[in-house]
Design a protein around this motif. Structure first.
Motif, PDB file in Angstrom:
ATOM      1  N   GLY A  63      -3.084   6.331  -0.246  1.00  0.00           N
ATOM      2  CA  GLY A  63      -2.951   7.711   0.189  1.00  0.00           C
ATOM      3  C   GLY A  63      -2.116   8.565  -0.744  1.00  0.00           C
ATOM      4  N   ARG A  64      -1.739   8.034  -1.905  1.00  0.00           N
ATOM      5  CA  ARG A  64      -0.977   8.807  -2.878  1.00  0.00           C
ATOM      6  C   ARG A  64      -1.884   9.259  -4.000  1.00  0.00           C
ATOM      7  N   SER A  65      -1.524  10.377  -4.631  1.00  0.00           N
ATOM      8  CA  SER A  65      -2.300  10.868  -5.764  1.00  0.00           C
ATOM      9  C   SER A  65      -2.092   9.964  -6.960  1.00  0.00           C
ATOM     10  N   ARG A  66      -3.112   9.872  -7.774  1.00  0.00           N
ATOM     11  CA  ARG A  66      -2.965   9.169  -9.041  1.00  0.00           C
ATOM     12  C   ARG A  66      -3.443  10.078 -10.152  1.00  0.00           C
ATOM     13  N   ALA A  73     -11.747  15.401  -8.169  1.00  0.00           N
ATOM     14  CA  ALA A  73     -10.734  15.091  -9.175  1.00  0.00           C
ATOM     15  C   ALA A  73     -11.066  15.812 -10.474  1.00  0.00           C
ATOM     16  N   GLU A 124      -7.450  10.424  -4.651  1.00  0.00           N
ATOM     17  CA  GLU A 124      -6.470   9.782  -3.790  1.00  0.00           C
ATOM     18  C   GLU A 124      -6.620   8.270  -3.904  1.00  0.00           C
ATOM     19  N   SER A 125      -5.513   7.591  -4.022  1.00  0.00           N
ATOM     20  CA  SER A 125      -5.550   6.129  -4.105  1.00  0.00           C
ATOM     21  C   SER A 125      -5.719   5.535  -2.720  1.00  0.00           C
ATOM     22  N   ARG A 126      -5.910   4.248  -2.641  1.00  0.00           N
ATOM     23  CA  ARG A 126      -6.067   3.568  -1.347  1.00  0.00           C
ATOM     24  C   ARG A 126      -4.820   3.696  -0.493  1.00  0.00           C
ATOM     25  N   SER A 169      -6.434  15.661  -7.941  1.00  0.00           N
ATOM     26  CA  SER A 169      -6.551  14.282  -8.408  1.00  0.00           C
ATOM     27  C   SER A 169      -7.134  13.418  -7.296  1.00  0.00           C
TER      28      SER A 169
END
Length: 68
Positions: free
Chosen positions: A64-67, A39, A60-62, A58
């Motif tokens: 599976g999307r970028s934050r 990141a 990866e969130s839990r 960036s």
């Protein structure tokens, strides 16, 4: 990556055209050969006289999307 050249070459010296390479590579390879991405890294791909594509990395969130 992050302002340091990892690979350098000229399109006119390539055996296959850019469109054919992008089509093939996008189906069979990942960026694993570039090195570990974390990141905050920025990956840049430049085609002279065309432009530069900059992709920030960036976490990866839990889900599976970028934050940001």
């Amino acid at each position: 990556m992050n302002g340091v050249d990892r690979q350098r070459g000229r399109a006119r010296d390539m055996v296959f055209g850019i469109a054919a390479l992008v089509a093939f590579v996008s189906q069979t390879m990942t960026l694993a050969g570039v090195g570990p991405l974390t990141a905050g890294d920025v990956v840049e791909v430049e085609i002279p006289e065309v432009g530069v594509l900059r992709n920030p990395v960036s976490a990866e969130s839990r889900e599976g999307r970028s934050r940001a």
